[in-house]
Design a protein around this motif. Structure first.
Motif, short mmCIF file in Angstrom:
data_model
loop_
_atom_site.label_atom_id
_atom_site.label_comp_id
_atom_site.label_asym_id
_atom_site.label_seq_id
_atom_site.Cartn_x
_atom_site.Cartn_y
_atom_site.Cartn_z
N ASN A 291 -15.35 -36.93 3.24
CA ASN A 291 -16.25 -35.90 2.74
C ASN A 291 -15.71 -34.55 3.21
OD1 ASN A 291 -18.32 -33.97 2.54
ND2 ASN A 291 -19.91 -35.52 2.69
N GLU B 97 -16.97 -31.68 3.07
CA GLU B 97 -18.06 -30.77 3.46
C GLU B 97 -17.88 -29.36 2.91
OE1 GLU B 97 -20.71 -29.03 7.15
OE2 GLU B 97 -18.61 -29.43 7.49
N ASN B 98 -18.33 -29.17 1.68
CA ASN B 98 -18.35 -27.84 1.08
C ASN B 98 -16.98 -27.18 0.98
OD1 ASN B 98 -21.20 -27.87 0.81
ND2 ASN B 98 -21.45 -27.19 2.91
N GLU C 204 -17.60 -33.45 -2.26
CA GLU C 204 -17.94 -32.06 -1.94
C GLU C 204 -16.78 -31.09 -2.11
OE1 GLU C 204 -20.47 -31.04 1.34
OE2 GLU C 204 -21.56 -32.93 1.29
N VAL D 50 -20.71 -29.15 -6.59
CA VAL D 50 -19.79 -30.04 -5.86
C VAL D 50 -19.49 -31.30 -6.67
CG1 VAL D 50 -20.27 -29.21 -3.52
CG2 VAL D 50 -21.68 -31.05 -4.47
#
Length: 319
Positions: free
Chosen positions: A17, A19-20, A79, A113
């Motif tokens: 992931n 994360e943004n 993401e 995302v």
């Protein structure tokens, strides 16, 4: 693994992931305002470039404990904002030198995302990519969330389907993730019906643990290999979480394991069998490095995030 001139090829498959992973440019119609220079994260070129370098470092290191200098053949990610961010990611030196490419389809998520699949074309050759939409079974059409990125291709001369997921967040009740499990199972059942030899891997940030209904009941991802029937999946992370107490994200002092990779029955050896003449699961572990973990302070021992409490930490991911 496969038998080639009496040698086994080993291939690493991962999920991360990001994360943004947002760029600094507004995408029309998307709520990406937090990740603009004037937004709440004060997201700018320096932070974005650090983020890209940090993510590339992790992705390039995945699989290198078993395959030094080679790393992973396939890595699913969640993401990521768009193909611009993916282009910038694979242009980072450690990924660029291995020639990484990606499969990605822009999805309907309001925040923008998406999921993507990074792959090393020396090992994996995709030939079909589609985004299976997530359907709200209550007829809700006002919301839209990530679909199931489905990539079909060839690894070690065998047919493989990889489905990359990012199921609805914990802010939504469990039934929304149950629908995700049910819909992915419909998808994998139909893929297996079309080609019974197709090997299938489902991976992603499920926003649920291995023993939650979405995974255990609806997708049919089992704790023990002996319980995996045709159409089911094996979930090695169940024991990792509940027996070994390891996870991929920490919440209020307890570990969760939302990031999972599960595999179809034809990717498994029966107990005691060591037949690696075709693609089979060889081992599994959570990718952990000290630099991914807070080494001090009140969050010691938990993942080092990019930003926490409004402070930019130049970290990696929340899971």
């Amino acid at each position: 693994s496969r038998n080639a001139q009496k040698q086994y090829g080993v291939y690493a498959v991962g999920f991360y992931n990001l994360e943004n992973l947002f760029d600094t440019i507004h995408d029309e119609g998307k709520n990406d305002f937090d990740f603009l220079p004037a937004g709440s994260y004060h997201w700018n070129k320096v932070k974005y470039e650090h983020k890209l370098a940090n993510m590339a470092k992790v992705l390039a290191e995945m699989g290198t404990d078993k395959l030094p200098g080679i790393g992973a053949s396939i890595i699913g990610v969640s993401e990521v904002e768009n193909s611009r961010a993916l282009d910038a990611l694979i242009a980072q030196q450690p990924l660029k030198e291995r020639g990484f490419r990606y499969a990605h389809i822009e999805g309907p998520d309001k925040r923008g995302v998406d999921c993507a699949l990074l792959y090393n074309p020396a090992f994996f050759t995709p030939d079909k990519v589609f985004l299976q939409p997530y359907v709200y079974e209550n007829g809700d059409t006002t919301h839209a969330t990530r679909g199931f990125l489905t990539v079909q291709g060839t690894l070690a001369e065998e047919r493989l389907t990889v489905i990359v997921c990012h199921w609805p967040s914990r802010a939504a009740e469990g039934k929304f993730r149950d629908w995700g499990g049910k819909q992915v199972r419909h998808l994998t059942d139909s893929i297996a019906r079309a080609d019974k030899d197709m090997r299938i891997i489902v991976m992603g940030d499920m926003n649920d643990d291995p023993d939650n209904d979405s995974m255990a009941k609806w997708l049919g991802a089992r704790r023990q290999i002996k319980d995996v029937k045709d159409g089911d999946f094996y979930n090695p992370w169940w024991d990792i979480l509940r027996k070994d107490g390891q996870g991929t994200l920490s919440y209020r002092g307890a570990w969760n394991l939302f990031d999972q990779i599960v595999m179809s029955r034809n990717l498994l050896n029966a107990k005691g069998s060591k037949d690696y003449s075709s693609l089979k699961l060889l081992g599994f572990h959570i990718f952990r490095r000290d630099y991914l973990i807070n080494q001090e302070g009140k969050y010691k021992g938990t993942p080092l995030r990019t930003t926490a409490g409004g402070v930019w930490l130049d970290g990696y991911s929340d899971n």
